[in-house]
Motif scaffolding. Structure first.
Motif, PDB file in Angstrom:
ATOM      1  N   ASP A  64       0.841  -1.200   0.000  1.00 62.25           N
ATOM      2  CA  ASP A  64       0.000   0.000   0.000  1.00 62.25           C
ATOM      3  C   ASP A  64       0.875   1.249   0.000  1.00 62.25           C
ATOM      4  OD1 ASP A  64      -3.078   0.637   0.451  1.00 62.25           O
ATOM      5  OD2 ASP A  64      -1.913   2.152   1.503  1.00 62.25           O
ATOM      6  N   LEU A  65       0.560   2.177  -0.894  1.00 62.91           N
ATOM      7  CA  LEU A  65       1.362   3.386  -1.067  1.00 62.91           C
ATOM      8  C   LEU A  65       0.927   4.525  -0.154  1.00 62.91           C
ATOM      9  CD1 LEU A  65       1.524   3.362  -4.981  1.00 62.91           C
ATOM     10  CD2 LEU A  65       3.346   2.705  -3.392  1.00 62.91           C
ATOM     11  N   GLY A  66      -0.079   4.308   0.666  1.00 68.47           N
ATOM     12  CA  GLY A  66      -0.538   5.364   1.561  1.00 68.47           C
ATOM     13  C   GLY A  66      -1.613   6.209   0.917  1.00 68.47           C
ATOM     14  N   VAL A  67      -1.461   7.512   1.041  1.00 71.18           N
ATOM     15  CA  VAL A  67      -2.486   8.448   0.579  1.00 71.18           C
ATOM     16  C   VAL A  67      -2.115   8.988  -0.802  1.00 71.18           C
ATOM     17  CG1 VAL A  67      -3.747  10.571   1.134  1.00 71.18           C
ATOM     18  CG2 VAL A  67      -2.940   9.083   2.959  1.00 71.18           C
ATOM     19  N   THR A  68      -3.123   9.121  -1.669  1.00 76.94           N
ATOM     20  CA  THR A  68      -2.863   9.708  -2.977  1.00 76.94           C
ATOM     21  C   THR A  68      -3.041  11.222  -2.924  1.00 76.94           C
ATOM     22  OG1 THR A  68      -5.171   9.424  -3.636  1.00 76.94           O
ATOM     23  CG2 THR A  68      -3.645   7.677  -4.221  1.00 76.94           C
ATOM     24  N   GLY A  69      -2.640  11.881  -4.003  1.00 79.81           N
ATOM     25  CA  GLY A  69      -2.801  13.330  -4.094  1.00 79.81           C
ATOM     26  C   GLY A  69      -1.647  14.071  -3.455  1.00 79.81           C
ATOM     27  N   GLY A  70      -1.917  15.301  -3.072  1.00 79.19           N
ATOM     28  CA  GLY A  70      -0.878  16.164  -2.517  1.00 79.19           C
ATOM     29  C   GLY A  70      -0.311  15.689  -1.201  1.00 79.19           C
ATOM     30  N   PHE A  71      -1.043  14.826  -0.476  1.00 85.02           N
ATOM     31  CA  PHE A  71      -0.524  14.267   0.774  1.00 85.02           C
ATOM     32  C   PHE A  71       0.362  13.051   0.527  1.00 85.02           C
ATOM     33  CE2 PHE A  71      -4.769  15.734   2.784  1.00 85.02           C
ATOM     34  CZ  PHE A  71      -4.308  17.030   2.877  1.00 85.02           C
ATOM     35  N   GLY A  72       0.383  12.564  -0.701  1.00 85.49           N
ATOM     36  CA  GLY A  72       1.136  11.362  -1.003  1.00 85.49           C
ATOM     37  C   GLY A  72       2.630  11.611  -1.080  1.00 85.49           C
ATOM     38  N   ALA A  73       3.411  10.562  -0.814  1.00 88.79           N
ATOM     39  CA  ALA A  73       4.859  10.645  -0.985  1.00 88.79           C
ATOM     40  C   ALA A  73       5.170  10.798  -2.478  1.00 88.79           C
ATOM     41  CB  ALA A  73       5.533   9.393  -0.430  1.00 88.79           C
ATOM     42  N   GLU A  74       6.129  11.639  -2.796  1.00 89.33           N
ATOM     43  CA  GLU A  74       6.368  12.000  -4.190  1.00 89.33           C
ATOM     44  C   GLU A  74       6.712  10.780  -5.052  1.00 89.33           C
ATOM     45  OE1 GLU A  74       6.187  14.118  -7.468  1.00 89.33           O
ATOM     46  OE2 GLU A  74       5.667  14.882  -5.474  1.00 89.33           O
ATOM     47  N   ARG A  75       7.602   9.912  -4.558  1.00 89.67           N
ATOM     48  CA  ARG A  75       7.977   8.754  -5.374  1.00 89.67           C
ATOM     49  C   ARG A  75       6.813   7.768  -5.496  1.00 89.67           C
ATOM     50  NH1 ARG A  75      12.829   9.937  -2.859  1.00 89.67           N
ATOM     51  NH2 ARG A  75      12.443   8.537  -1.111  1.00 89.67           N
ATOM     52  N   ALA A  76       5.982   7.700  -4.479  1.00 93.32           N
ATOM     53  CA  ALA A  76       4.800   6.842  -4.573  1.00 93.32           C
ATOM     54  C   ALA A  76       3.850   7.345  -5.651  1.00 93.32           C
ATOM     55  CB  ALA A  76       4.084   6.788  -3.224  1.00 93.32           C
ATOM     56  N   MET A  77       3.703   8.662  -5.728  1.00 89.77           N
ATOM     57  CA  MET A  77       2.823   9.222  -6.753  1.00 89.77           C
ATOM     58  C   MET A  77       3.414   9.032  -8.151  1.00 89.77           C
ATOM     59  SD  MET A  77       0.203  10.099  -5.052  1.00 89.77           S
ATOM     60  CE  MET A  77       0.645   8.629  -4.101  1.00 89.77           C
ATOM     61  N   GLU A  78       4.724   9.027  -8.250  1.00 90.38           N
ATOM     62  CA  GLU A  78       5.359   8.738  -9.540  1.00 90.38           C
ATOM     63  C   GLU A  78       5.061   7.302  -9.970  1.00 90.38           C
ATOM     64  OE1 GLU A  78       9.449   9.587  -8.883  1.00 90.38           O
ATOM     65  OE2 GLU A  78       9.171  11.772  -8.802  1.00 90.38           O
ATOM     66  N   ALA A  79       5.027   6.382  -8.997  1.00 88.35           N
ATOM     67  CA  ALA A  79       4.697   4.990  -9.306  1.00 88.35           C
ATOM     68  C   ALA A  79       3.248   4.868  -9.766  1.00 88.35           C
ATOM     69  CB  ALA A  79       4.944   4.107  -8.084  1.00 88.35           C
ATOM     70  N   VAL A  80       2.346   5.574  -9.111  1.00 84.99           N
ATOM     71  CA  VAL A  80       0.934   5.544  -9.513  1.00 84.99           C
ATOM     72  C   VAL A  80       0.786   6.013 -10.955  1.00 84.99           C
ATOM     73  CG1 VAL A  80      -1.343   6.593  -9.119  1.00 84.99           C
ATOM     74  CG2 VAL A  80       0.032   5.810  -7.169  1.00 84.99           C
ATOM     75  N   ARG A  81       1.571   7.005 -11.315  1.00 88.89           N
ATOM     76  CA  ARG A  81       1.467   7.574 -12.668  1.00 88.89           C
ATOM     77  C   ARG A  81       1.907   6.576 -13.749  1.00 88.89           C
ATOM     78  NH1 ARG A  81       0.379  12.391 -14.968  1.00 88.89           N
ATOM     79  NH2 ARG A  81       1.588  13.012 -16.791  1.00 88.89           N
ATOM     80  N   THR A  82       2.634   5.540 -13.360  1.00 85.22           N
ATOM     81  CA  THR A  82       3.045   4.536 -14.341  1.00 85.22           C
ATOM     82  C   THR A  82       2.024   3.407 -14.494  1.00 85.22           C
ATOM     83  OG1 THR A  82       4.243   3.131 -12.763  1.00 85.22           O
ATOM     84  CG2 THR A  82       5.452   4.990 -13.734  1.00 85.22           C
ATOM     85  N   ALA A  83       0.964   3.412 -13.697  1.00 82.55           N
ATOM     86  CA  ALA A  83      -0.043   2.348 -13.788  1.00 82.55           C
ATOM     87  C   ALA A  83      -0.673   2.336 -15.178  1.00 82.55           C
ATOM     88  CB  ALA A  83      -1.116   2.554 -12.727  1.00 82.55           C
ATOM     89  N   ASP A 129      10.232  -1.385  -4.544  1.00 88.22           N
ATOM     90  CA  ASP A 129      10.749  -1.169  -3.194  1.00 88.22           C
ATOM     91  C   ASP A 129       9.810  -0.190  -2.495  1.00 88.22           C
ATOM     92  OD1 ASP A 129      12.064  -0.575  -0.861  1.00 88.22           O
ATOM     93  OD2 ASP A 129      13.968  -0.035  -1.803  1.00 88.22           O
ATOM     94  N   LEU A 130       8.838  -0.729  -1.765  1.00 85.60           N
ATOM     95  CA  LEU A 130       7.804   0.117  -1.179  1.00 85.60           C
ATOM     96  C   LEU A 130       8.381   1.097  -0.162  1.00 85.60           C
ATOM     97  CD1 LEU A 130       4.644   0.227  -1.527  1.00 85.60           C
ATOM     98  CD2 LEU A 130       4.545  -0.760   0.753  1.00 85.60           C
ATOM     99  N   ALA A 131       9.348   0.648   0.618  1.00 85.14           N
ATOM    100  CA  ALA A 131       9.925   1.533   1.634  1.00 85.14           C
ATOM    101  C   ALA A 131      10.523   2.785   0.998  1.00 85.14           C
ATOM    102  CB  ALA A 131      10.984   0.787   2.442  1.00 85.14           C
ATOM    103  N   ASP A 132      11.153   2.623  -0.137  1.00 85.51           N
ATOM    104  CA  ASP A 132      11.728   3.769  -0.830  1.00 85.51           C
ATOM    105  C   ASP A 132      10.629   4.675  -1.388  1.00 85.51           C
ATOM    106  OD1 ASP A 132      14.026   5.199  -2.210  1.00 85.51           O
ATOM    107  OD2 ASP A 132      12.842   4.596  -3.956  1.00 85.51           O
ATOM    108  N   LEU A 133       9.544   4.076  -1.872  1.00 83.28           N
ATOM    109  CA  LEU A 133       8.479   4.870  -2.486  1.00 83.28           C
ATOM    110  C   LEU A 133       7.742   5.737  -1.468  1.00 83.28           C
ATOM    111  CD1 LEU A 133       6.841   2.340  -4.995  1.00 83.28           C
ATOM    112  CD2 LEU A 133       8.499   4.145  -5.473  1.00 83.28           C
ATOM    113  N   VAL A 134       7.567   5.252  -0.245  1.00 81.70           N
ATOM    114  CA  VAL A 134       6.736   5.976   0.733  1.00 81.70           C
ATOM    115  C   VAL A 134       7.561   6.830   1.695  1.00 81.70           C
ATOM    116  CG1 VAL A 134       4.947   4.211   0.597  1.00 81.70           C
ATOM    117  CG2 VAL A 134       6.688   4.044   2.384  1.00 81.70           C
ATOM    118  N   ALA A 135       8.871   6.913   1.501  1.00 83.70           N
ATOM    119  CA  ALA A 135       9.715   7.709   2.400  1.00 83.70           C
ATOM    120  C   ALA A 135       9.350   9.188   2.323  1.00 83.70           C
ATOM    121  CB  ALA A 135      11.185   7.513   2.043  1.00 83.70           C
ATOM    122  N   ARG A 136       9.446   9.867   3.476  1.00 83.07           N
ATOM    123  CA  ARG A 136       9.102  11.290   3.579  1.00 83.07           C
ATOM    124  C   ARG A 136      10.337  12.107   3.939  1.00 83.07           C
ATOM    125  NH1 ARG A 136       3.730  12.037   1.879  1.00 83.07           N
ATOM    126  NH2 ARG A 136       2.384  10.456   2.807  1.00 83.07           N
TER     127      ARG A 136
END
Length: 550
Positions: free
Chosen positions: A245-264, A339-346
């Protein structure tokens, strides 16, 4: 002989277990009947808006029907902002109010029915012969349409004898909306085929998915497709397997996680309104992503949605799982490849900002480490809203209470604490608020401290400003005088009503939170942390808004 007010109280007591309110002439007899019956707990608030807000928060945290009460006239008009928020957030709530006499308005009267209607709330007015039945109708309306409903007791009717309380019928609960017909079946088959062929499937859950109880079904769907998952700000924690789970989407989301979502390549969105913040102002998905929305709204709620399935999130998710099994679909393997840990880092922040004040990112990260795991986060509105959403994860949507976001209001934080605390009495309730909203809601600081006690704490992000306005308009060159607030000692304000107040200027000062968290809840006071933060550090979601509006 029971009065009309007693009929209302008795009928309402079958459907609620908490009422929040402020007593006045118009609701005094209703509250007397409620107290004497003793079947429903009553919590006194200090402002009528706070009564509705506390009830709203109670529903969001418990799922149960919300109930509040206020007097007529000024008491009723004080509730309007909170009513507007509840209407736009789809909160089933009954507000019992006094109203003008049946003989007509007095010189100081206002048209309460018109005012309630203006913010989207229907009014039901009780009479001497139908008080119990009308109360049930109001309850049924609130539950069926998930809206606040006003139940009015005319002043000259409140004490009229009404005979024995009748056995009123139970309200009819609406059934979940099942996808029906060949078009719905075809849409589900198409969505399942898209997921079966996806290389990078993504599933997003909103608050509607939580309300429908879709968590288990969505967990099965994620496992069957190998999808990465995420939640909206109001839907975090719906998916049971947090490993992907990448956490929260949108402006509250971690930047790298949102980059991953954009590749879906295929994204299916369940019970989410897809507002501009969730969708990152249209940038959440790449143009090539196939976006499928599942919701109970009459039609898709965002222009980027390419296919729409109307139905209850749980029922549609279960249908998709069945269809995937029929197709013999295999998981994509995408979620195991990242690597989920890297994607959700703040970002950790710098401790202190260049202006010498506390870096809010560092403070948020440290507070997140110190907070009890069993927590409910209550959020007021303002620039600071990003910090808790980014750094304080919660277990499920009923543990992130954001009263005010639907109507874009600030100043509803302190009364929200009371509702959340009564819904989760064993958990720690954490309010995150700004100095502007905190001052606006100050009447119910006492309510928060009284109701939550040692189970409650408040974090005030004190930047001596209306931070969102400074960031949006001050940076455009508008005069900042109206955007600034003299620095207020919230620690002292908290102490005045029985809280432990602590001014936090450095990360070391947060040791007070560590000590507080280590003590048993029944042996500690309510804690208020007055964080003297820098206004120069802008939350990522606010930078996104600035970019869109520049």
């Amino acid at each position: 002989m029971p009065s009309v007010s007693a009929h209302v109280a008795a009928a309402l007591a079958h459907h609620v277990d908490q009422v929040f309110g402020v007593m006045g002439n118009g609701n005094a007899h209703f509250l007397d009947a409620l107290e004497r019956d003793g079947a429903v707990a009553y919590t006194a608030m200090r402002h009528e808006a706070g009564a509705v807000v506390a009830a709203d928060a109670y529903h969001r945290a418990s799922g149960r029907l919300a109930a509040a009460t206020a007097t007529y006239g000024a008491g009723f008009t004080n509730t309007l902002t909170a009513l507007a928020e509840a209407r736009q957030a789809h909160i089933p709530l009954v507000l019992v109010v006094g109203d003008e006499p049946t003989s007509g308005p007095r010189p100081w009267g206002v048209d309460q029915i018109a005012l309630a209607s203006a913010v989207g709330a229907r009014t039901y007015t009780v009479g001497r012969t139908d008080a119990a039945a009308t109360t049930v109708i109001a309850v049924e309306h609130a539950l069926t349409y998930r809206v606040p409903t006003v139940l009015a007791i005319p002043y000259d009717v409140a004490t009229r004898e009404a005979g024995p309380v009748p056995q009123a019928p139970s309200p009819a609960a609406p059934a979940p909306l099942a996808p029906a017909g060949p078009f719905a079946a075809g849409a589900i088959a198409d969505a399942a085929a898209a997921l079966a062929g996806a290389e990078r499937p993504f599933l997003l859950a909103g608050r509607g998915a939580w309300i429908s109880g879709a968590g288990a079904a969505l967990g099965e769907l994620a496992a069957a497709t190998g999808a990465l998952t995420a939640g909206t700000a109001l839907g975090r924690g719906v998916f049971p397997d947090t490993r992907y789970d990448l956490g929260v989407t949108g402006g509250f989301g971690a930047e790298r996680a949102m980059e991953a979502v954009r590749t879906a390549d295929v994204a299916v969105l369940f019970g989410a309104s897809l507002n501009q913040f969730t969708m990152r102002f249209g940038d959440l998905f790449a143009p090539g992503t196939r976006v499928i929305q599942v919701d109970v709204a009459p039609a898709a709620t965002h222009p980027h949605v390419g296919a729409y399935v109307r139905g209850d999130a749980r029922l549609v998710a279960e249908a998709l799982v069945r269809e995937l099994r029929t197709l013999g679909a295999m998981p994509s393997g995408w979620r195991e490849s990242v690597d989920l840990a890297d994607l959700v880092a703040r970002p950790a922040g710098d401790g202190l900002a260049p202006d010498g004040r506390l870096d809010p990112r560092s403070a948020a990260a440290r507070i997140g480490e110190l907070l009890p795991a069993d927590r409910v986060v209550v959020s007021d509105g303002g620039h600071f809203i990003g910090w808790a959403n980014m750094y304080w994860p919660v277990a499920s949507p009923d543990r992130m209470i954001m009263v005010g976001t639907a109507y874009q209001s600030i100043g509803l934080g302190f009364p929200s604490v009371a509702g959340a605390a009564l819904a989760h009495p064993e958990s720690t309730v954490v309010l995150t608020t700004g100095d502007g909203g905190g001052l606006m809601a100050l009447a119910d600081l006492e309510s928060a401290v009284r109701v939550a006690g040692g189970h409650g704490l408040t974090v005030v992000w004190n930047d001596a400003a209306y931070g969102a306005e400074v960031n949006l308009y001050g940076l455009k060159g508008l005069a900042q005088g109206p955007m600034r607030i003299p620095e207020v000692d919230f620690a002292a304000l908290g102490a005045a009503v029985g809280a432990q107040g602590v001014v936090v200027r450095t990360l070391a000062d947060l040791e007070a939170l560590a000590e507080w968290a280590a003590r048993p809840a029944d042996e500690r006071p309510f804690l208020l942390l007055d964080l003297r933060i820098s206004g120069a550090v802008i939350a990522p979601y606010q930078e996104e808004i600035i970019r869109v509006n520049s």
